[in-house]
Write an enzyme that holds these catalytic residues in place. Structure first.
Site, PDB file in Angstrom:
ATOM      1  N   HIS A 131       0.864  -1.185   0.000  1.00 20.12           N
ATOM      2  CA  HIS A 131       0.000   0.000   0.000  1.00 20.12           C
ATOM      3  C   HIS A 131       0.901   1.235   0.000  1.00 20.12           C
ATOM      4  CE1 HIS A 131      -3.632  -2.381   1.012  1.00 20.12           C
ATOM      5  NE2 HIS A 131      -2.743  -3.157   1.620  1.00 20.12           N
ATOM      6  N   ASN A 136      -6.545   0.782  -2.972  1.00 18.48           N
ATOM      7  CA  ASN A 136      -7.384   1.495  -1.991  1.00 18.48           C
ATOM      8  C   ASN A 136      -6.752   2.826  -1.594  1.00 18.48           C
ATOM      9  OD1 ASN A 136      -5.396  -0.017  -0.708  1.00 18.48           O
ATOM     10  ND2 ASN A 136      -6.639  -0.479   1.094  1.00 18.48           N
ATOM     11  N   ASP A 195      -8.972  -5.061  -2.514  1.00 21.59           N
ATOM     12  CA  ASP A 195      -8.254  -5.338  -1.273  1.00 21.59           C
ATOM     13  C   ASP A 195      -8.636  -4.364  -0.165  1.00 21.59           C
ATOM     14  OD1 ASP A 195      -6.136  -6.858   0.132  1.00 21.59           O
ATOM     15  OD2 ASP A 195      -5.277  -4.863   0.324  1.00 21.59           O
ATOM     16  N   HIS A 205      -9.025 -10.331  -1.001  1.00 23.53           N
ATOM     17  CA  HIS A 205      -8.996 -10.271   0.462  1.00 23.53           C
ATOM     18  C   HIS A 205     -10.140 -11.161   0.928  1.00 23.53           C
ATOM     19  CE1 HIS A 205      -8.785  -8.119   4.443  1.00 23.53           C
ATOM     20  NE2 HIS A 205     -10.027  -8.536   4.470  1.00 23.53           N
ATOM     21  N   ASN A 262      -5.419  -7.117   9.526  1.00 22.97           N
ATOM     22  CA  ASN A 262      -6.515  -7.920   8.994  1.00 22.97           C
ATOM     23  C   ASN A 262      -6.064  -8.578   7.691  1.00 22.97           C
ATOM     24  OD1 ASN A 262      -9.026  -9.046   8.632  1.00 22.97           O
ATOM     25  ND2 ASN A 262      -9.930  -7.226   7.712  1.00 22.97           N
ATOM     26  N   ASP A 284       2.270  -7.109   2.578  1.00 25.22           N
ATOM     27  CA  ASP A 284       1.067  -6.346   2.937  1.00 25.22           C
ATOM     28  C   ASP A 284       1.478  -5.070   3.686  1.00 25.22           C
ATOM     29  OD1 ASP A 284      -1.542  -5.533   3.225  1.00 25.22           O
ATOM     30  OD2 ASP A 284      -2.078  -7.041   4.723  1.00 25.22           O
ATOM     31  N   HIS A 332       0.596   3.485   8.483  1.00 25.49           N
ATOM     32  CA  HIS A 332      -0.372   4.372   9.128  1.00 25.49           C
ATOM     33  C   HIS A 332       0.385   5.394   9.972  1.00 25.49           C
ATOM     34  CE1 HIS A 332      -3.911   2.127   7.930  1.00 25.49           C
ATOM     35  NE2 HIS A 332      -3.360   1.009   8.372  1.00 25.49           N
TER      36      HIS A 332
END
Length: 435
Positions: free
Chosen positions: A63, A95, A153, A180, A282, A309, A313
């Site tokens: 990401h 995303n 995802d 996912h 998750n 993955d 954040h």
């Protein structure tokens, strides 16, 4: 200018190589590989003893957050983290904000990657418009713009019918649907694995069956459509059984496991720091039997890929109550040390199998250039130092975010250098070597 990496151990399972070889780079391509190559006109670079030269590692689940969430990560900071972690290429999830469901967003990501000039970036497009699970995105447009797969995802594809249509549509372009896998009705508002530790801490749980139901749905629809279905960040032993059974039946199913799911268990919810939001992801960290199933699948070939993955954040977003914190951790700079320490040095797999999991198979599944050092291939090279002593320091990560549960871990094995298109884009300070 030609350069000759001389005398290193080369591990390239795509060519069946594991031994001492010279690798010649001419511009942005591998020109020759062999023993005692003549070096007229080439700059000689002696590979230090103990280092291993591999085809460039590819992380197919990252990401990068840009556009729209640049406070967490950007394409530039994410690719800086990637090359420091030994990855020559990453595939980035859709995303973002706005969601990558159009050629416009795809083109922006590719332009940002070109400007950064570090790791190669391969965008993955959304299955549905805005990933809302209502209408299919224009998959033909996404493929033409440069997307190498499709996924919603962060969410499973909303309905079985929509997933079927996505598989049929993607199958026309021979790109995989990455899923996912979870059953939202069974997941509910769960924030951790349903088990002893979640119960003891008063956290709402989600069982492994929640993921496995999604895997079973995808397997059935992959068999129905004949299209390629890839299970993202697998964590549950029931999921592993489903994938193994599907492969035995010849169904086009592949899967990936993240390092945190083969190293940690849900015991981390309680120790060493209870309610540490850096262990909230998750799918969640699961119990020991699930972790051991991931290790067994890596060893026996059921697992195709190790992917991080990487989910950055901001510090403030994670510094809240466990229930309110976002799911995810960063992983680009810890994946290779964790894999070397917990898989190779632990005797679970050998180096050749590690290269399959982190280079050969990601390139094969996504139809990417790379995965080999064969003459004519891109000069994307990951040089690893299997015996390097690595201490994970969250503050020193190149990623814009520092949300890792591995801060302070001492690991054996690390990244010596990363070469992308013949350019050296990272050299470890711990290695006395000028590539």
């Amino acid at each position: 200018m030609k350069r000759l990496l001389k005398g290193g151990r080369v591990v390239d399972p795509a060519q069946g190589l594991d031994g001492t070889f010279d690798v010649e780079i001419d511009g942005d391509r591998i020109s020759r590989i062999g023993r005692d190559l003549p070096h007229e006109g080439a700059a000689i670079i002696e590979v230090p003893a103990g280092l291993v030269v591999c085809p460039g590692f590819i992380d197919m689940h990252v990401h990068l957050r840009e556009p729209g969430q640049e406070h967490k990560e950007t394409v530039a900071t994410g690719t800086a983290s990637a090359v420091a972690g030994g990855f020559t290429a990453v595939a980035c999830m859709p995303n973002t904000s706005p969601v990558n469901d159009s050629a416009t967003v795809t083109s922006l990501i590719l332009a940002k990657a070109a400007a950064a000039g570090l790791a190669r970036v391969y965008p993955i497009g959304a299955v549905s418009k805005s990933s809302k699970g209502e209408l299919l995105a224009d998959i033909a447009e996404l493929k033409e713009a440069g997307c190498v797969a499709i996924t919603d995802d962060g969410h499973p594809v909303a309905t079985a019918l929509l997933l079927r249509r996505a598989l049929e549509y993607a199958g026309m372009f021979d790109i995989p649907v990455i899923e996912h896998c979870e059953d939202p009705s069974l997941k509910g508002d769960g924030v951790a694995h349903e088990g002893y530790y979640a119960a003891s801490l008063g956290l709402r749980g989600m069982p492994g069956a929640c993921e496995a139901l999604g895997v079973e749905r995808g397997v059935l629809l992959a068999e129905l459509t004949g299209s390629a279905f890839h299970v993202a960040h697998m964590s549950a032993r029931a999921s592993m059984r489903a994938v193994a059974k599907a492969k035995e039946a010849g169904i086009r199913v592949t899967c990936e496991v993240a390092p945190h799911h083969f190293t940690l268990t849900d015991e981390s919810l309680a120790t060493p720091i209870p309610y540490d939001t850096n262990v909230k992801m998750n799918p969640p960290l699961r119990e020991r039997a699930d972790r051991d199933a991931m290790l067994a699948g890596i060893a026996d070939g059921t697992v195709d890929v190790i992917a991080t993955d990487h989910a950055p954040h901001h510090y403030d977003e994670k510094r809240v109550e466990f229930d309110r914190a976002p799911f995810g951790i960063v992983g680009l700079e810890t994946a290779i040390p964790l894999s070397l320490d917990r898989l190779v040095h632990a005797g679970v797999i050998g180096l050749s199998r590690l290269v399959e999991l982190m280079s050969v198979n990601p390139a094969r599944i996504l139809r990417l250039p790379g995965g080999t050092l064969a003459p004519g291939s891109a000069a994307d090279i990951t040089v690893i130092a299997p015996d390097m002593q690595v201490r994970v320091d969250a503050r020193a990560l190149r990623s814009k975010s520092k949300n890792t549960p591995f801060d302070g871990w001492q690991l054996r094995g690390g990244v010596a250098a990363t070469i992308v298109g013949g350019r050296t884009v990272f050299v470890s300070d711990a290695v006395k070597w000028s590539v």
